[in-house]
Design a protein around this motif. Structure first.
Motif, PDB file in Angstrom:
ATOM      1  N   TRP A  99       0.830  -1.195   0.000  1.00 42.12           N
ATOM      2  CA  TRP A  99       0.000   0.000   0.000  1.00 42.12           C
ATOM      3  C   TRP A  99       0.870   1.253   0.000  1.00 42.12           C
ATOM      4  N   GLY A 100       0.393   2.264  -0.676  1.00 39.04           N
ATOM      5  CA  GLY A 100       1.125   3.520  -0.766  1.00 39.04           C
ATOM      6  C   GLY A 100       1.027   4.079  -2.167  1.00 39.04           C
ATOM      7  N   THR A 101       1.569   5.257  -2.343  1.00 39.59           N
ATOM      8  CA  THR A 101       1.593   5.864  -3.673  1.00 39.59           C
ATOM      9  C   THR A 101       2.644   5.162  -4.518  1.00 39.59           C
ATOM     10  N   PRO A 102       2.238   4.515  -5.620  1.00 39.08           N
ATOM     11  CA  PRO A 102       3.210   3.775  -6.439  1.00 39.08           C
ATOM     12  C   PRO A 102       4.303   4.687  -6.992  1.00 39.08           C
ATOM     13  N   LEU A 103       5.524   4.236  -6.897  1.00 30.41           N
ATOM     14  CA  LEU A 103       6.636   4.982  -7.473  1.00 30.41           C
ATOM     15  C   LEU A 103       6.436   5.032  -8.986  1.00 30.41           C
ATOM     16  N   ASN A 104       6.474   6.217  -9.573  1.00 30.17           N
ATOM     17  CA  ASN A 104       6.104   6.381 -10.989  1.00 30.17           C
ATOM     18  C   ASN A 104       7.292   6.142 -11.938  1.00 30.17           C
ATOM     19  N   ILE A 105       7.981   5.035 -11.719  1.00 28.27           N
ATOM     20  CA  ILE A 105       9.131   4.682 -12.572  1.00 28.27           C
ATOM     21  C   ILE A 105       8.884   3.311 -13.198  1.00 28.27           C
ATOM     22  N   TRP A 106       9.031   3.270 -14.523  1.00 30.13           N
ATOM     23  CA  TRP A 106       8.905   2.012 -15.271  1.00 30.13           C
ATOM     24  C   TRP A 106      10.309   1.559 -15.680  1.00 30.13           C
ATOM     25  N   GLU A 107      10.533   0.258 -15.631  1.00 29.06           N
ATOM     26  CA  GLU A 107      11.869  -0.288 -15.867  1.00 29.06           C
ATOM     27  C   GLU A 107      11.801  -1.401 -16.906  1.00 29.06           C
ATOM     28  N   CYS A 108      12.812  -1.414 -17.770  1.00 27.81           N
ATOM     29  CA  CYS A 108      12.899  -2.443 -18.818  1.00 27.81           C
ATOM     30  C   CYS A 108      13.998  -3.445 -18.449  1.00 27.81           C
ATOM     31  N   GLU A 109      13.877  -4.649 -18.958  1.00 27.18           N
ATOM     32  CA  GLU A 109      14.895  -5.660 -18.672  1.00 27.18           C
ATOM     33  C   GLU A 109      16.246  -5.287 -19.256  1.00 27.18           C
ATOM     34  N   CYS A 110      16.246  -4.339 -20.203  1.00 27.97           N
ATOM     35  CA  CYS A 110      17.523  -3.869 -20.749  1.00 27.97           C
ATOM     36  C   CYS A 110      18.223  -2.895 -19.810  1.00 27.97           C
ATOM     37  N   GLY A 111      17.527  -2.490 -18.744  1.00 28.99           N
ATOM     38  CA  GLY A 111      18.120  -1.593 -17.756  1.00 28.99           C
ATOM     39  C   GLY A 111      17.640  -0.165 -17.849  1.00 28.99           C
ATOM     40  N   HIS A 112      16.937   0.142 -18.907  1.00 32.55           N
ATOM     41  CA  HIS A 112      16.454   1.522 -19.068  1.00 32.55           C
ATOM     42  C   HIS A 112      15.310   1.796 -18.098  1.00 32.55           C
ATOM     43  N   GLN A 113      15.320   2.981 -17.513  1.00 30.30           N
ATOM     44  CA  GLN A 113      14.257   3.406 -16.608  1.00 30.30           C
ATOM     45  C   GLN A 113      13.648   4.706 -17.108  1.00 30.30           C
ATOM     46  N   HIS A 114      12.349   4.859 -16.854  1.00 29.52           N
ATOM     47  CA  HIS A 114      11.668   6.077 -17.305  1.00 29.52           C
ATOM     48  C   HIS A 114      10.644   6.498 -16.250  1.00 29.52           C
ATOM     49  N   SER A 115      10.618   7.797 -15.932  1.00 30.82           N
ATOM     50  CA  SER A 115       9.663   8.338 -14.961  1.00 30.82           C
ATOM     51  C   SER A 115       8.496   8.969 -15.710  1.00 30.82           C
ATOM     52  N   ILE A 116       7.305   8.447 -15.460  1.00 35.15           N
ATOM     53  CA  ILE A 116       6.098   8.971 -16.094  1.00 35.15           C
ATOM     54  C   ILE A 116       5.630  10.213 -15.348  1.00 35.15           C
ATOM     55  N   GLY A 117       5.395  11.284 -16.082  1.00 31.61           N
ATOM     56  CA  GLY A 117       5.054  12.559 -15.450  1.00 31.61           C
ATOM     57  C   GLY A 117       3.601  12.940 -15.509  1.00 31.61           C
ATOM     58  N   SER A 118       2.775  12.209 -16.264  1.00 28.65           N
ATOM     59  CA  SER A 118       1.363  12.576 -16.360  1.00 28.65           C
ATOM     60  C   SER A 118       0.561  11.397 -16.903  1.00 28.65           C
ATOM     61  N   ARG A 119      -0.755  11.479 -16.755  1.00 25.81           N
ATOM     62  CA  ARG A 119      -1.634  10.456 -17.311  1.00 25.81           C
ATOM     63  C   ARG A 119      -1.538  10.442 -18.836  1.00 25.81           C
ATOM     64  N   GLU A 120      -1.414  11.639 -19.418  1.00 27.13           N
ATOM     65  CA  GLU A 120      -1.314  11.739 -20.876  1.00 27.13           C
ATOM     66  C   GLU A 120      -0.057  11.023 -21.383  1.00 27.13           C
ATOM     67  N   GLU A 121       1.053  11.217 -20.685  1.00 23.72           N
ATOM     68  CA  GLU A 121       2.285  10.547 -21.079  1.00 23.72           C
ATOM     69  C   GLU A 121       2.163   9.038 -20.926  1.00 23.72           C
ATOM     70  N   LEU A 122       1.498   8.604 -19.868  1.00 23.73           N
ATOM     71  CA  LEU A 122       1.301   7.168 -19.659  1.00 23.73           C
ATOM     72  C   LEU A 122       0.498   6.555 -20.802  1.00 23.73           C
ATOM     73  N   TYR A 123      -0.531   7.262 -21.251  1.00 18.49           N
ATOM     74  CA  TYR A 123      -1.349   6.756 -22.358  1.00 18.49           C
ATOM     75  C   TYR A 123      -0.540   6.695 -23.659  1.00 18.49           C
ATOM     76  N   LYS A 124       0.234   7.749 -23.923  1.00 17.27           N
ATOM     77  CA  LYS A 124       1.008   7.797 -25.169  1.00 17.27           C
ATOM     78  C   LYS A 124       2.061   6.692 -25.215  1.00 17.27           C
ATOM     79  N   MET A 125       2.698   6.419 -24.114  1.00 15.45           N
ATOM     80  CA  MET A 125       3.765   5.428 -24.119  1.00 15.45           C
ATOM     81  C   MET A 125       3.249   3.989 -24.005  1.00 15.45           C
ATOM     82  N   SER A 126       1.990   3.844 -23.531  1.00 14.77           N
ATOM     83  CA  SER A 126       1.445   2.496 -23.391  1.00 14.77           C
ATOM     84  C   SER A 126       0.517   2.116 -24.529  1.00 14.77           C
ATOM     85  N   GLY A 127      -0.156   3.126 -25.085  1.00 15.79           N
ATOM     86  CA  GLY A 127      -1.149   2.859 -26.114  1.00 15.79           C
ATOM     87  C   GLY A 127      -2.364   2.133 -25.559  1.00 15.79           C
ATOM     88  N   ASN A 128      -2.503   2.118 -24.258  1.00 15.71           N
ATOM     89  CA  ASN A 128      -3.574   1.391 -23.588  1.00 15.71           C
ATOM     90  C   ASN A 128      -4.654   2.383 -23.163  1.00 15.71           C
TER      91      ASN A 128
END
Length: 372
Positions: free
Chosen positions: A12-41
């Motif tokens: 429980w808690g505010t989820p850390l807004n960082i997504w991580e790839c198995e290649c080691g790259h990390q990305h911090s999502i800054g908004s709902r709009e950015e989350l939609y654009k990068m996920s296409g979901n």
């Protein structure tokens, strides 16, 4: 993400807004709009930003094209507390005017251990976002300790259940005692005997209705009443609740000695006591015919002139030794003070047959006769 100042390995808690790839790259999502654009979901447009819902949204890695998942950690809970001033109003998305009217807060109050938690997180986040403090003043409360001076803890089994105190002594007694037990910012041991003392005090307050009278109180009691209004008003403003209550305890002794009290004076007394013992004061207010809530009635005002005693008792010395006391008018002129002193039989006996060499008067303090 392992960072003692930010992340926690909890569910429980505010989820850390960082997504991580198995290649080691990390990305911090800054908004709902950015989350939609990068996920296409499409779900990203309305997803609940808490686990497990947010963890269902994956994004595409800009480095290798694989799926990125949110890291499992949540943000330390103090982050949420620190976001309180603006998050509660959903600022800056709405309620902008309301937020700006209330920010920064006039004061913040919590226990001393929050200096490292809530106070700090509020300050850190406000400084980051607005470059200013989120509060104008900090009021720190001390801990209530057990009767041995140890910090109360469930693990130690030394915690006093406030509901037990309410059940045995009443809510007003608990409230009065907690505010009376010591300085606001000092750690203070719990005392069952002092709780009982506060109960006895409130029982005496309840009994004031039995001595109501049409007769005016003495000048002395009127002076003490106005002095108490002045002191309690000042003490409340300066968070000196313990001394405010102490002055009311002293005043009720004076009232009891007087033996009677007018309805107007009783009204003043319960208004002064109301912040500390609201329930009994509201009951007395209703009993004497008060209308509406006492808690929202006008606060008593003191007359500065009535806080000054009309007479004072001073010592009288003969050749540097105190031989008695006299009562003189407040601000008495020296000739009148000498006259009153010489008229006192005890003082006169020490002056009899002697020549006065010098007469000394310190206003409202002392008379001294030098005689041979």
């Amino acid at each position: 993400i392992q960072d003692w100042g930010v992340s926690r390995n909890r569910y429980w808690g505010t989820p850390l807004n960082i997504w991580e790839c198995e290649c080691g790259h990390q990305h911090s999502i800054g908004s709902r709009e950015e989350l939609y654009k990068m996920s296409g979901n499409e779900k990203a447009k309305t997803v609940e930003f808490h686990r497990p819902y947010i963890d269902e949204i994956t994004i595409t890695c800009p480095e290798c094209g694989k799926q990125m998942k949110r890291v499992p950690e949540v943000i330390d809970c103090w982050f949420d507390s620190g976001a309180m001033p603006f998050a509660q109003h959903h600022y800056p998305f709405e309620n902008k005017d309301l937020f700006e009217q209330q920010f920064p807060a006039n004061f913040i109050s919590e226990a001393v251990d929050q200096t490292r938690g809530w106070f700090y997180s509020l300050l850190a986040e406000s400084t980051l976002l607005f470059n200013k403090a989120p509060y104008k003043n900090v009021i720190v409360m001390g801990h209530v300790q057990d009767e041995n001076g140890q910090k109360m803890s469930k693990s130690k089994g030394n915690v006093v259940d406030p509901l037990d105190i309410v059940e045995e002594y009443g809510a007003d007694t608990l409230r009065t005692y907690v505010l009376f037990m010591g300085d606001y910012g000092a750690a203070t041991p719990w005392s069952e005997n002092s709780v009982k003392g506060c109960k006895k005090f409130l029982d005496r307050v309840a009994g004031l209705t039995d001595i109501l009278s049409e007769e005016s109180v003495s000048d002395e009691l009127e002076m003490k009443l106005h002095r108490t209004i002045k002191k309690v008003s000042s003490d409340i403003e300066n968070l000196k609740f313990n001394t405010a209550i102490a002055s009311l305890m002293t005043l009720i002794n004076e009232i009891t000695a007087e033996g009677h009290l007018s309805k107007d004076d009783l009204t003043i007394f319960i208004k002064l006591l109301s912040p500390f013992a609201p329930h009994i004061c509201e009951e007395i207010w209703e009993f004497i015919g008060g209308e509406g809530l006492l808690a929202v009635s006008e606060w008593p005002k003191y007359d500065e002139g009535k806080t000054i005693a009309k007479t004072v008792e001073i010592g009288v010395q003969v050749n540097g030794k105190v031989r008695g006391t006299i009562v003189i008018p407040n601000g008495c002129e020296k000739e009148k003070a000498f006259e009153i002193a010489k008229a006192d039989e005890r003082i006169a006996s020490f002056l009899e047959g002697k020549n006065l060499i010098k007469e000394i008067y310190v206003p409202n303090k002392i008379v001294n006769f030098v005689a041979k």
